[in-house]
Design an enzyme around this catalytic site. Structure first.
Site, PDB file in Angstrom:
ATOM      1  N   GLU A 180       2.396   4.750  22.867  1.00 25.98           N
ATOM      2  CA  GLU A 180       1.604   4.799  24.100  1.00 25.98           C
ATOM      3  C   GLU A 180       1.908   6.100  24.846  1.00 25.98           C
ATOM      4  OE1 GLU A 180      -0.885   4.284  25.781  1.00 25.98           O
ATOM      5  OE2 GLU A 180      -0.806   2.194  26.441  1.00 25.98           O
ATOM      6  N   ASP A 181       0.946   6.576  25.589  1.00 29.93           N
ATOM      7  CA  ASP A 181       1.207   7.803  26.359  1.00 29.93           C
ATOM      8  C   ASP A 181       1.897   7.503  27.691  1.00 29.93           C
ATOM      9  OD1 ASP A 181      -1.134   6.555  27.194  1.00 29.93           O
ATOM     10  OD2 ASP A 181      -2.099   8.400  27.841  1.00 29.93           O
ATOM     11  N   ASP A 235       2.209   2.183  33.215  1.00 32.56           N
ATOM     12  CA  ASP A 235       2.033   2.256  34.661  1.00 32.56           C
ATOM     13  C   ASP A 235       2.323   0.863  35.245  1.00 32.56           C
ATOM     14  OD1 ASP A 235       1.139   2.883  37.194  1.00 32.56           O
ATOM     15  OD2 ASP A 235      -0.849   3.520  36.596  1.00 32.56           O
ATOM     16  N   PHE A 239      -0.381  11.387  39.731  1.00 33.38           N
ATOM     17  CA  PHE A 239      -1.491  11.328  38.776  1.00 33.38           C
ATOM     18  C   PHE A 239      -1.338  12.503  37.823  1.00 33.38           C
ATOM     19  CE2 PHE A 239      -5.645  11.733  36.958  1.00 33.38           C
ATOM     20  CZ  PHE A 239      -6.016  10.405  36.776  1.00 33.38           C
ATOM     21  N   ARG A 250      -7.310  16.471  28.327  1.00 31.30           N
ATOM     22  CA  ARG A 250      -6.468  15.844  27.306  1.00 31.30           C
ATOM     23  C   ARG A 250      -5.830  16.881  26.380  1.00 31.30           C
ATOM     24  NH1 ARG A 250      -7.349  10.148  27.340  1.00 31.30           N
ATOM     25  NH2 ARG A 250      -9.489   9.500  27.734  1.00 31.30           N
TER      26      ARG A 250
HETATM   27  C1  PRP Z   1      -3.843   4.387  30.295  1.00 31.62           C
HETATM   28  C2  PRP Z   1      -2.672   4.488  29.322  1.00 31.62           C
HETATM   29  C3  PRP Z   1      -2.294   3.075  29.072  1.00 31.62           C
HETATM   30  C4  PRP Z   1      -2.651   2.376  30.352  1.00 31.62           C
HETATM   31  C5  PRP Z   1      -1.425   2.127  31.138  1.00 31.62           C
HETATM   32  O1  PRP Z   1      -5.013   4.230  29.572  1.00 31.62           O
HETATM   33  O2  PRP Z   1      -3.024   5.155  28.155  1.00 31.62           O
HETATM   34  O3  PRP Z   1      -2.994   2.519  27.971  1.00 31.62           O
HETATM   35  O4  PRP Z   1      -3.543   3.224  31.076  1.00 31.62           O
HETATM   36  O5  PRP Z   1      -1.717   1.467  32.329  1.00 31.62           O
HETATM   37  P1  PRP Z   1      -1.073   0.074  32.768  1.00 31.62           P
HETATM   38  O6  PRP Z   1       0.397   0.119  32.438  1.00 31.62           O
HETATM   39  O7  PRP Z   1      -1.310   0.072  34.257  1.00 31.62           O
HETATM   40  O8  PRP Z   1      -1.789  -1.015  32.085  1.00 31.62           O
HETATM   41  P2  PRP Z   1      -6.467   4.554  30.177  1.00 31.62           P
HETATM   42  O9  PRP Z   1      -7.086   3.335  30.717  1.00 31.62           O
HETATM   43  O10 PRP Z   1      -6.352   5.729  31.114  1.00 31.62           O
HETATM   44  O11 PRP Z   1      -7.309   4.942  28.888  1.00 31.62           O
HETATM   45  P3  PRP Z   1      -7.206   6.214  27.919  1.00 31.62           P
HETATM   46  O12 PRP Z   1      -5.881   6.097  27.188  1.00 31.62           O
HETATM   47  O13 PRP Z   1      -8.370   6.062  27.003  1.00 31.62           O
HETATM   48  O14 PRP Z   1      -7.281   7.461  28.759  1.00 31.62           O
END
Ligand code: PRP
Length: 168
Positions: A93-94, A97, A146, A159
């Site tokens: 995962e990146d 949050d 952010f 990205r």
């Molecule tokens: C981001 C990130 C995680 C998630 C984390 O994805 O890549 O999957 O949010 O958030 P949380 O811990 O509050 O659930 P995003 O919805 O931005 O999609 P993307 O990876 O396609 O940009």
């Protein structure tokens, strides 16, 4: 935009994570499960720095029922193609949050009875957690900014930046 993590810092940390993970999985094949889209760059670098054999697959998740993920409702919009039963799985995962996405995904994948299931996240914002979730491997703990770059976007932009930046 303000630089938070340079390309060099990121690469050094990803190398250290890859060494540690390869050591922990010695003698095993690891199935890397990338969470689209944000994880694609981190996963590409991590996979190439690992010394154990890897297979790769991807999932995609979306929040629903509300504009924001903080509604706590998440669903899989793209599932894995490889069965998990008996495999050593590492979710890539990146960023974590609120923790809602990973908590949901972890439950879903656990039910498929992999031999082991671990999570690596490049970034972690522990101060934002709404549900209890801890990754097994964390690149950097960061404050509640952010951030964009190295896979992370703002409306699909940025990205491809090599560093990670705070968007002001
Ligand atoms: C981001 C990130 C995680 C998630 C984390 O994805 O890549 O999957 O949010 O958030 P949380 O811990 O509050 O659930 P995003 O919805 O931005 O999609 P993307 O990876 O396609 O940009």
């Amino acid at each position: 935009m303000k630089l938070l993590l340079s390309e060099k810092e990121i690469q050094r940390r990803v190398s250290a994570l890859a060494r540690r993970i390869s050591k922990d999985f010695t003698g095993k094949e690891v199935l890397l499960v990338g969470v689209l889209k944000g994880a694609f760059i981190f996963m590409a670098d991590l996979a190439r720095k690992m010394t154990t054999p890897v297979k790769t697959d991807f999932v995609r998740l979306a929040s629903y029922g509300s504009e924001t993920r903080s509604s706590g409702k998440v669903k899989l919009t793209k599932d894995l193609e490889i069965p998990l039963a008996g495999k050593d799985v590492l979710v890539v995962e990146d960023i974590i949050d609120t923790g809602i996405t990973l908590k949901y995904l972890h439950q879903q994948l656990k039910a498929r009875q992999p031999r082991s299931l671990k999570v690596v996240t490049l970034l972690d914002k522990p101060g934002r957690r709404q549900v209890d979730f801890r990754a097994d491997y964390v690149g950097f703990q960061i404050e509640d900014h952010f951030v964009v770059g190295y896979g992370l976007d703002c409306a699909e932009e940025y990205r491809n930046l090599r560093g990670i930046y705070i968007l002001k």
